[in-house]
Design a protein around this motif. Structure first.
Motif, mmCIF file in Angstrom:
data_model
loop_
_atom_site.group_PDB
_atom_site.id
_atom_site.type_symbol
_atom_site.label_atom_id
_atom_site.label_comp_id
_atom_site.label_asym_id
_atom_site.label_seq_id
_atom_site.Cartn_x
_atom_site.Cartn_y
_atom_site.Cartn_z
ATOM 1 N N ARG A 194 46.292 40.548 37.642
ATOM 2 C CA ARG A 194 45.800 40.505 36.253
ATOM 3 C C ARG A 194 46.735 39.644 35.414
ATOM 4 O O ARG A 194 47.941 39.620 35.644
ATOM 5 C CB ARG A 194 45.741 41.924 35.658
ATOM 6 N N CYS A 252 43.239 37.086 40.212
ATOM 7 C CA CYS A 252 41.820 37.437 40.308
ATOM 8 C C CYS A 252 40.925 36.257 39.907
ATOM 9 O O CYS A 252 40.898 35.854 38.740
ATOM 10 C CB CYS A 252 41.550 38.627 39.398
ATOM 11 N N LEU A 253 40.180 35.747 40.862
ATOM 12 C CA LEU A 253 39.286 34.624 40.594
ATOM 13 C C LEU A 253 38.179 35.004 39.609
ATOM 14 O O LEU A 253 37.669 34.158 38.861
ATOM 15 C CB LEU A 253 38.680 34.139 41.927
ATOM 16 N N PHE A 254 37.836 36.267 39.598
ATOM 17 C CA PHE A 254 36.750 36.712 38.722
ATOM 18 C C PHE A 254 37.149 36.699 37.238
ATOM 19 O O PHE A 254 36.282 36.724 36.367
ATOM 20 C CB PHE A 254 36.282 38.107 39.147
ATOM 21 N N CYS A 398 35.813 45.871 44.248
ATOM 22 C CA CYS A 398 37.184 45.512 43.876
ATOM 23 C C CYS A 398 38.011 46.789 43.804
ATOM 24 O O CYS A 398 37.551 47.793 43.279
ATOM 25 C CB CYS A 398 37.192 44.827 42.509
ATOM 26 N N VAL A 402 39.048 46.125 38.596
ATOM 27 C CA VAL A 402 37.729 45.789 38.061
ATOM 28 C C VAL A 402 36.746 46.829 38.555
ATOM 29 O O VAL A 402 36.745 47.187 39.737
ATOM 30 C CB VAL A 402 37.286 44.378 38.507
ATOM 31 N N CYS A 449 42.868 35.790 44.509
ATOM 32 C CA CYS A 449 42.111 36.844 45.176
ATOM 33 C C CYS A 449 40.632 36.503 44.992
ATOM 34 O O CYS A 449 40.191 36.198 43.888
ATOM 35 C CB CYS A 449 42.391 38.218 44.565
ATOM 36 N N SER A 450 39.894 36.534 46.095
ATOM 37 C CA SER A 450 38.447 36.312 46.005
ATOM 38 C C SER A 450 37.714 37.373 46.831
ATOM 39 O O SER A 450 36.628 37.135 47.343
ATOM 40 C CB SER A 450 38.102 34.907 46.497
ATOM 41 N N ALA A 451 38.359 38.534 46.970
ATOM 42 C CA ALA A 451 37.875 39.547 47.917
ATOM 43 C C ALA A 451 36.455 40.033 47.638
ATOM 44 O O ALA A 451 35.712 40.317 48.567
ATOM 45 C CB ALA A 451 38.839 40.728 47.926
ATOM 46 N N CYS A 452 36.071 40.120 46.362
ATOM 47 C CA CYS A 452 34.720 40.631 46.094
ATOM 48 C C CYS A 452 33.657 39.654 46.601
ATOM 49 O O CYS A 452 32.541 40.048 46.888
ATOM 50 C CB CYS A 452 34.527 40.967 44.620
HETATM 51 S S1 SF4 Z 1 38.258 41.686 44.342
HETATM 52 FE FE1 SF4 Z 1 37.219 40.246 42.933
HETATM 53 S S2 SF4 Z 1 37.368 41.234 40.917
HETATM 54 FE FE2 SF4 Z 1 38.849 42.255 42.259
HETATM 55 S S3 SF4 Z 1 40.786 41.193 41.941
HETATM 56 FE FE3 SF4 Z 1 39.796 40.214 43.694
HETATM 57 S S4 SF4 Z 1 38.597 38.520 42.793
HETATM 58 FE FE4 SF4 Z 1 39.124 39.908 41.136
#
Ligand code: SF4
Length: 476
Positions: A194, A252-254, A398, A402, A449-452
């Motif tokens: 964050r 966080c990419l989001f 996430c 998020v 991070c692009s895990a979602c």
């Molecule tokens: S999982 Fe998605 S929303 Fe959560 S930190 Fe990673 S990129 Fe952001």
């Protein structure tokens, strides 16, 4: 036909769980400045807000459920006198929206006071809870309070030392502002999930989730609080306390896609421009002939401008938002959400009629919002409706701050793009590729991070275990 899109939009979007703000300023009205700072991070949490102010001798806290202007009265702000303040806006998980879970959390420990406000989510709160001494006076069910008590009980002569000695125990996302009676402290997890930024205001300092809060309060951006870093501010000035090294960065990419405000700068990139670039790239990746490119106000606007620019198809407005809506008291519970205040959008029927329309939006979570909007526009006479989404399909939850629905409620986790297209009744549907989104962010792929989207979590997540923990200990 009027549509309660506000309710749908809220249900549809992923929500960041919190925004934080902190200030150290002798001769400043720190409570009032924080009030405006919290206004600026209201988009990061709408269920509750809190403010804690220290005058050097005691810490006074005011917290309440609702939006910032509904939580604090003029009398409240005037009563909070001091030179340090920290504040928080909260979005909670379902069922966790109680007054006890609001922040800042104040801990009284051995005649000292320590208060923290947290944006993020740690995944091992349940395990840490078990390590706290018996009789620890927990007042909430948040991971934030567990973190606070871990710090209180940690070894160290100063609060900064205690924090440094605790950081490695916290697994997950945390961007935190903390306060003792005489110090403002900030620290951030080593992944840097964050955002957290530092600014200067007259002779003092401001720390916040986003640069938009610095702009609003008249502070000048100095730099980001670095991933893994601990800093503090006291009467002697600003101190770089130390750094916890991590294996990798995972911003966080989001945040670029939806969470942050478009006027904020994240890692040196203006969010509006990142979104505009992602719209441009989407136009190259998924072109389609149409008469008009539009956005659903306001989340997709920057990306729609980019799509329009790259495609040469004019950008226009077809949904008019009623901007004169007061307090909404929208709640996370479905039952209450259904009663939500009707913030209305109205289609410009004359413009919509007979047109081939491209709607650009940031993401699709459940698919319900876009489905209703398409229905609304078809009833208004649209000839074709093409949906272009400026992020890849969200397939995974996430665990880092998020609020995402269960995997079962993420439409892209169980349906193909073609099935989603049919479900929402669009003429065509296309998503931006992950590599294009990363390119638009201008960040190195291995720092994000692009895990979602990808399912590749930057740290091991025991999904079943984490689910149980989250259910038991409602997170920030
Ligand atoms: S999982 Fe998605 S929303 Fe959560 S930190 Fe990673 S990129 Fe952001």
């Amino acid at each position: 036909m009027m549509l309660n899109i506000s309710k749908l939009k809220r249900e549809e979007s992923l929500k960041d769980k919190c925004g934080v703000f902190g200030i150290y300023g002798k001769n400043e009205d720190v409570a009032r400045i924080s009030y405006f700072g919290l206004y600026s991070v209201q988009h990061r949490g709408q269920e509750g807000a809190g403010l804690a102010v220290s005058n050097g001798k005691e810490i006074k806290t005011i917290k309440g459920l609702g939006l910032v202007p509904s939580v604090f009265t003029e009398k409240d702000i005037a009563s909070l006198k001091g030179f340090i303040a920290i504040g928080h806006t909260r979005y909670s998980t379902t069922g966790g929206n109680t007054k006890n879970n609001l922040q800042p959390v104040l801990m009284r420990y051995k005649n000292e006071e320590f208060t923290i406000a947290h944006n993020g989510n740690i995944i091992n709160a349940g395990q840490l809870l078990k390590t706290l001494p018996p009789g620890t006076p927990l007042k909430s069910t948040t991971d934030t309070e567990v973190m606070g008590w871990i710090i209180c009980n940690a070894k160290g002569k100063s609060w900064e030392e205690k924090i440094m000695n605790s950081m490695s125990k916290f697994e997950g996302a945390f961007s935190i502002v903390a306060m003792t009676k005489t110090k403002l402290i900030a620290f951030r997890d080593s992944y840097g999930f964050r955002p957290l930024v530092l600014g200067k205001l007259n002779g003092g300092f401001v720390i916040s989730s986003e640069t938009c809060a610095l702009d609003t309060t008249g502070a000048t951006y100095i730099r980001d609080i670095r991933p893994g870093e601990v800093v503090s501010i006291d009467r002697k000035g600003f101190h770089e306390i130390g750094m916890m090294k991590g294996e990798r960065k995972a911003f966080c990419l989001f945040e670029y896609v939806y969470l942050a405000r478009p006027d904020s700068i994240l890692n040196n990139e203006l969010v509006h421009q990142v979104r505009q670039r992602s719209g441009e790239l989407l136009a190259y990746e998924a072109p389609v002939g149409a008469d008009l490119v539009v956005a659903i106000p306001d989340s997709g606007t920057s990306a729609a401008i980019g799509y329009s620019k790259a495609s040469g198809i004019p950008f226009g407005e077809i949904l008019i938002k009623n901007r004169y809506i007061g307090r909404t008291f929208i709640q996370p519970e479905q039952r209450i959400r259904d009663i939500g205040v009707k913030i209305k959008f109205n289609p410009l029927r004359k413009i919509v009629k007979g047109k081939r329309i491209i709607i650009v939006d940031d993401s699709i979570v459940r698919g319900t919002t876009i489905k209703h909007i398409i229905l609304l526009l078809r009833k208004s006479g649209a000839k074709e409706i093409h949906i272009r989404i400026c992020s890849p399909p969200i397939k995974n939850p996430c665990y880092f701050g998020v609020d995402t629905p269960n995997k079962d409620h993420l439409i892209a986790s169980s349906k193909t793009v073609d099935q989603i297209k049919k479900f929402i009744n669009a003429d065509s549907l296309a998503y931006l590729s992950l590599s294009a989104l990363e390119r638009a962010s201008r960040q190195k792929k291995n720092t994000l991070c692009s895990a979602c989207f990808s399912g590749k979590y930057p740290l091991p997540v025991d999904i079943q275990f984490t689910k149980n923990i989250l259910e038991k200990s409602k997170s920030c």
